[in-house]
Design a protein around this motif. Structure first.
Motif, PDB file in Angstrom:
ATOM      1  N   UNK A  71       0.861  -1.176   0.000  1.00 19.06           N
ATOM      2  CA  UNK A  71       0.000   0.000   0.000  1.00 19.06           C
ATOM      3  C   UNK A  71       0.896   1.223   0.000  1.00 19.06           C
ATOM      4  N   UNK A  72       0.354   2.369   0.432  1.00 22.10           N
ATOM      5  CA  UNK A  72       1.138   3.591   0.489  1.00 22.10           C
ATOM      6  C   UNK A  72       0.981   4.228   1.861  1.00 22.10           C
ATOM      7  N   UNK A  73       2.064   4.852   2.353  1.00 27.35           N
ATOM      8  CA  UNK A  73       2.070   5.481   3.668  1.00 27.35           C
ATOM      9  C   UNK A  73       2.100   7.000   3.522  1.00 27.35           C
ATOM     10  N   UNK A  74       1.410   7.679   4.449  1.00 25.02           N
ATOM     11  CA  UNK A  74       1.319   9.137   4.404  1.00 25.02           C
ATOM     12  C   UNK A  74       1.382   9.712   5.821  1.00 25.02           C
ATOM     13  N   UNK A  75       1.830  10.963   5.912  1.00 23.14           N
ATOM     14  CA  UNK A  75       1.801  11.660   7.196  1.00 23.14           C
ATOM     15  C   UNK A  75       0.433  12.261   7.473  1.00 23.14           C
ATOM     16  N   UNK A  76      -0.283  12.663   6.434  1.00 20.34           N
ATOM     17  CA  UNK A  76      -1.569  13.336   6.627  1.00 20.34           C
ATOM     18  C   UNK A  76      -2.735  12.357   6.563  1.00 20.34           C
ATOM     19  N   UNK A  77      -3.708  12.614   7.375  1.00 20.27           N
ATOM     20  CA  UNK A  77      -4.853  11.717   7.502  1.00 20.27           C
ATOM     21  C   UNK A  77      -5.636  11.540   6.202  1.00 20.27           C
ATOM     22  N   UNK A  78      -5.578  12.520   5.319  1.00 22.94           N
ATOM     23  CA  UNK A  78      -6.305  12.429   4.052  1.00 22.94           C
ATOM     24  C   UNK A  78      -5.703  11.379   3.128  1.00 22.94           C
ATOM     25  N   UNK A  79      -4.484  10.928   3.462  1.00 23.36           N
ATOM     26  CA  UNK A  79      -3.780   9.918   2.672  1.00 23.36           C
ATOM     27  C   UNK A  79      -3.512  10.379   1.239  1.00 23.36           C
ATOM     28  N   UNK A  80      -3.083  11.622   1.162  1.00 22.52           N
ATOM     29  CA  UNK A  80      -2.538  12.179  -0.080  1.00 22.52           C
ATOM     30  C   UNK A  80      -1.212  12.830   0.308  1.00 22.52           C
ATOM     31  N   UNK A  81      -0.302  13.061  -0.647  1.00 23.62           N
ATOM     32  CA  UNK A  81       0.980  13.689  -0.313  1.00 23.62           C
ATOM     33  C   UNK A  81       0.788  14.968   0.499  1.00 23.62           C
TER      34      UNK A  81
END
Length: 296
Positions: free
Chosen positions: A230-240
């Protein structure tokens, strides 16, 4: 001594004599604190701790940011927001508090007691450890998990809320006490992300770069072939992070994220204003995945 509102209040109350004088204040440095936290900590040491004869000890288990990006280093995972291949959201396990906060504090406490690891601490030998929990978060007060540390919560004894702490710090000229949390903490709300972006371009560039670097998992997992599914993100919206909707939460975004009013407020203001070792405020309801780099 997280250097946030509550722990700064405890130190100042002890220094002025309202509370008994503590023997030490211990700051666990993750190596990735905001510049404002380091500056505030220096000021606390200079203006509050030293004049009162309270040693402020700084301990560390390493640099959280560097460790995450180092393929040769075992990394204690952050609670990153995950977008699985099937579109389901999730989070990785939160191990950073234990590794970068609790572990170095325990190590220093054992040294202060005269019984460094792996020596055994005799029965009845312990420290009384003050934890900055105010009345508005009393449910997070808990005991330490070892017998040689006994937690006490003086702000609860005083019946002080966070607002009481802020008023007190303001009276001391410390109204600008910052939030104590790692620069790139995934539990930041939009307000904190905006503050970083709008007040510190260098720190904003730092977190945007880190966000992009961890998209496929941590460096060691990737190097060993255990890529994040999958992909990991810092922001809860799960976009860059550079594209994340941090300026406001629109009705359409709320609907898309299926957020209620309380959750929308959390997205704006964050889960809370920091991560205390024995009361990490980053508890989440999202499904937690096995590991950063080994998500199911």
């Amino acid at each position: 001594m997280g250097a946030g509102v509550q722990s700064s209040t405890l130190l100042a109350l002890s220094a002025e004599g309202t509370l008994p004088k503590v023997d030490y204040a211990i700051f666990a440095d993750t190596g990735w604190e905001p510049e404002a936290v380091y500056a505030h900590l220096d000021r606390l040491e200079r203006e509050i701790a030293k004049p009162a004869g309270i040693p402020l000890l700084r301990v560390s288990s390493g640099n959280l940011r560097s460790d995450a990006l180092n393929p040769d280093h075992r990394f204690a995972s952050m609670p990153l927001h995950i977008l699985n291949k099937d579109g389901r959201p999730g989070m990785t396990r939160r191990q950073c508090t234990g590794e970068y906060k609790i572990k170095p504090i325990k190590k220093k406490v054992r040294e202060l007691l005269g019984h460094p690891y792996p020596s055994r601490i005799p029965k009845g030998v312990f420290v009384e450890q003050w934890v900055g929990i105010s009345t508005d978060e009393f449910h997070r007060a808990k005991d330490a998990d070892v017998k040689y540390m006994r937690n006490r919560h003086p702000l609860l004894d005083l019946d002080w809320s966070r607002a009481d702490c802020v008023r007190y710090l303001t009276s001391l000229g410390l109204a600008e006490t910052p939030k104590s949390s790692c620069l790139g903490c995934p539990f930041h709300g939009n307000a904190q992300w905006r503050h970083i972006r709008d007040t510190s371009p260098s720190e904003w560039a730092d977190v945007v770069e880190f966000d992009a670097a961890i998209r496929q998992g941590n460096a060691r997992a990737n190097a060993s072939g255990s890529r994040l599914l999958g992909e990991a993100f810092l922001h809860r919206s799960r976009v860059p992070l550079s594209q994340a909707p941090i300026d406001h939460v629109t009705a359409a975004e709320r609907a898309a994220l299926r957020l209620g009013e309380g959750e929308a407020d959390e997205l704006e203001n964050g889960v809370a204003d920091g991560c205390s070792p024995w009361s990490c405020r980053g508890d989440v309801d999202a499904a937690v995945q096995d590991d950063f780099g080994l998500a199911a």
